[in-house]
Scaffold this motif. Structure first.
Motif, mmCIF file in Angstrom:
data_model
loop_
_atom_site.group_PDB
_atom_site.id
_atom_site.type_symbol
_atom_site.label_atom_id
_atom_site.label_comp_id
_atom_site.label_asym_id
_atom_site.label_seq_id
_atom_site.Cartn_x
_atom_site.Cartn_y
_atom_site.Cartn_z
ATOM 1 N N SER A 1 0.826 -1.213 0.000
ATOM 2 C CA SER A 1 0.000 0.000 0.000
ATOM 3 C C SER A 1 0.852 1.250 0.000
ATOM 4 N N SER A 2 1.935 1.236 0.786
ATOM 5 C CA SER A 2 2.757 2.442 0.916
ATOM 6 C C SER A 2 3.469 2.771 -0.396
ATOM 7 N N LEU A 3 3.710 1.751 -1.228
ATOM 8 C CA LEU A 3 4.386 2.000 -2.512
ATOM 9 C C LEU A 3 3.489 2.755 -3.493
ATOM 10 N N ALA A 4 2.174 2.767 -3.220
ATOM 11 C CA ALA A 4 1.254 3.487 -4.106
ATOM 12 C C ALA A 4 1.582 4.975 -4.149
ATOM 13 N N ARG A 5 2.168 5.467 -3.052
ATOM 14 C CA ARG A 5 2.508 6.903 -3.010
ATOM 15 C C ARG A 5 3.622 7.253 -3.990
ATOM 16 N N GLU A 6 4.358 6.239 -4.439
ATOM 17 C CA GLU A 6 5.477 6.515 -5.348
ATOM 18 C C GLU A 6 5.047 6.487 -6.809
ATOM 19 N N THR A 7 3.754 6.503 -7.035
ATOM 20 C CA THR A 7 3.278 6.389 -8.414
ATOM 21 C C THR A 7 3.593 7.644 -9.209
ATOM 22 N N SER A 8 3.763 7.462 -10.526
ATOM 23 C CA SER A 8 4.015 8.592 -11.422
ATOM 24 C C SER A 8 2.694 9.303 -11.721
ATOM 25 N N PRO A 9 2.704 10.664 -11.814
ATOM 26 C CA PRO A 9 1.464 11.365 -12.180
ATOM 27 C C PRO A 9 1.125 11.190 -13.657
ATOM 28 N N GLU A 10 2.009 10.550 -14.410
ATOM 29 C CA GLU A 10 1.770 10.323 -15.834
ATOM 30 C C GLU A 10 1.563 8.846 -16.111
ATOM 31 N N ILE A 11 0.678 8.556 -17.059
ATOM 32 C CA ILE A 11 0.471 7.181 -17.484
ATOM 33 C C ILE A 11 1.719 6.705 -18.219
ATOM 34 N N LEU A 12 2.295 5.597 -17.737
ATOM 35 C CA LEU A 12 3.513 5.067 -18.345
ATOM 36 C C LEU A 12 3.208 3.896 -19.272
ATOM 37 N N TRP A 13 2.021 3.288 -19.126
ATOM 38 C CA TRP A 13 1.683 2.107 -19.921
ATOM 39 C C TRP A 13 1.191 2.504 -21.311
#
Ligand code: ZN
Length: 493
Positions: free
Chosen positions: A304-316
């Motif tokens: 769950s805590s790793l969700a905060r490290e998500t990019s604000p841009e779609i990478l897929w």
């Protein structure tokens, strides 16, 4: 005799002089600090400087129109819990060094329900003793604070939202003011929105946002779902949108746990997770239950805590790929009962897919992204988590080896490692799941080209993203075919 009278007169003159001088002594120094505006929430802090921190009285009030709300009013001669201070005298006062005291009060609408929009004034009066307490010196200070109670506006622009229980959806919406915190709330769970430019939608409108959200398998299908927007002073606006929820039947399964399995997995997990201590490591069944319950919980909190490290841009880019030549051994959100020597010993929900092929098969990235975790993760063994942006991530567990490093960008199909049976695994297989906001969601949606085009890319195109590929996520979407499929799906069957 004359001299004696003279001395008395001199003393009286001196005392009178001291009295007059004391009357001109400066009052305490007052400072008022706080935000420029308050809303549902907001604090004001008043600091007062007086020799020794001594104050006869401190009064703080909020005045709005005819109404005065006392915030603090106390004789505080003996401040900050000095002996002799009354139980309430000086309550809430903090001492800051020798001469300075401080009071903080909530002045938002939650604390003062009578507050209305407009300006309010904070008025402070402080009195300190002078000339051994025979006289007093007084200061006053006022400051204006704006009261803002209008919530941010939020409105959904995208159309046709279908949510599979356990699955994902996305909305495109507009928020004003653009700097508000906003997103989708599903029951108690909030999914943040991201600037629409991160989805390839031209950034003409700074308030345009994209938010992916999920209905978790554990949530009721009737749970409230709405968009929200919140400003820093606690004002919150919400908006509704049309959606349909499709309930799913999750399978029940039984997992046989035997001594051979326990002997293989329990000591290995304990050895690799030194921070997780069990009472008696040689009691394999008890240790296994601690691992299956408590370590599972800790590992999921880390995810769950790793969700905060998500990019604000779609990478897929385009649909996600299922590992080639794999058989699905267990489905998403299977309700698992664990059986040992004929006894049910535990129950857990299996949040992922178990995909088996051959021993040490290459495990590849389901889509383009950035590695946010590559290492040992308890029940998941050797594990890789790839971030795909805007809260979406994919997880690959039980690997025998890891071939990538954290923060590395991986393309779709790039090898992340080899399959294995590390962690809580009965045999060589890949445990795979998609994550949204740190919670497991079914990958089936994301594996489907049709779903990705109809549910996600169509909404981006309708919001102004170019349909001919190029930037974020667009492989090549035919809007007409997508609209036809949508019509088929909406039509009653
Ligand atoms: Zn699994």
């Amino acid at each position: 005799m004359r001299i004696f009278l003279f001395v008395i007169v001199l003393c009286l003159l001196a005392a009178g002089g001291a009295w007059i001088h004391a009357g001109g002594a400066p009052g305490p120094v007052i400072e008022i600090s706080g935000p420029e505006a308050v809303g549902q929430i907001g604090d004001v802090t008043v600091a007062v400087v007086s020799p020794g921190g001594d104050l006869d009285r401190l009064q703080i009030a909020l005045v709005q129109g005819e109404r005065t709300t006392p915030l603090f009013d106390s004789p505080v001669g003996a401040v900050a819990g000095a002996p002799g201070a009354g139980a309430d005298a000086g309550a809430g006062i903090e001492r800051e060094g020798e001469d300075r005291v401080r009071v903080t009060r909530s002045i938002g609408k939650r604390a003062i329900p009578s507050l209305v929009g407009g300006n309010a004034e904070i008025q402070v009066t402080a009195v300190r003793p002078v000339l051994f307490g025979l006289r007093q010196a007084t200061s006053t200070l006022a400051a204006t604070v704006e009261v803002r109670l209008i919530p941010p506006q939020v409105a959904v622009l995208s159309l046709h939202h279908f949510i599979n229980q356990g699955g994902s959806e996305v909305v495109v919406y507009r928020v004003n003011p653009p700097d508000s915190d906003s997103g989708v709330r599903v029951g108690e769970i909030e999914y943040p929105g991201f600037p629409a430019s991160g989805a390839g939608i031209p950034a003409a409108d700074p308030g345009l946002r994209v938010a992916f959200f999920a209905l978790l398998p554990s949530q009721d299908v009737a749970v409230p779902i709405q968009v929200f927007a919140r400003d820093p002073i606690g004002n919150e606006g919400t908006g509704s949108f049309d959606f349909r929820v499709f309930p799913k039947q999750f399978r029940d399964s039984r997992i046989e746990v035997d001594d051979r399995f326990l002997g293989r997995v329990v000591p290995a997990i304990l050895q690799n997770t030194p921070e997780f201590v069990v009472e008696n490591p040689s009691d394999l069944v008890a240790s296994y239950l601690r691992i299956n319950r408590d370590l599972r919980k800790l590992n999921n909190e880390k995810i769950s805590s790793l969700a905060r490290e998500t990019s604000p841009e779609i990478l897929w880019r385009g649909p996600f790929k299922q590992l080639l030549n794999t058989a699905v051994e267990a489905g998403f959100a299977d309700q698992r009962t664990y059986v040992y020597q004929g006894r049910d010993i535990d129950h857990q929900v299996h949040l992922g897919f178990d995909l088996a092929s051959t021993m040490a098969a290459p495990v590849v990235a389901a889509n383009r992204g950035r590695v946010v975790f590559a290492g040992w993760l308890g029940i998941y063994g050797n594990c890789v988590i790839v971030d795909h942006g805007m809260g979406l991530q994919s997880l690959y567990a039980h690997l025998s080896s890891i071939g990538v490093q954290e923060s590395q960008i991986v393309e779709q199909g790039a090898e992340l490692g080899r399959s294995g049976a590390t962690g809580l695994a009965g045999g060589d297989h890949l445990h795979f799941t998609m994550l949204l906001g740190g919670n497991a969601v079914t990958p089936i949606d994301w594996w489907s080209k049709q779903w990705v085009e109809d549910r996600v890319l169509r909404k981006f195109i309708e919001a102004g993203a170019p349909a001919d590929g190029g930037s974020a996520a667009m492989e090549r979407v035919d809007p007409e075919a997508s609209a036809q499929r949508l019509a088929d799906r909406v039509a009653p069957r």
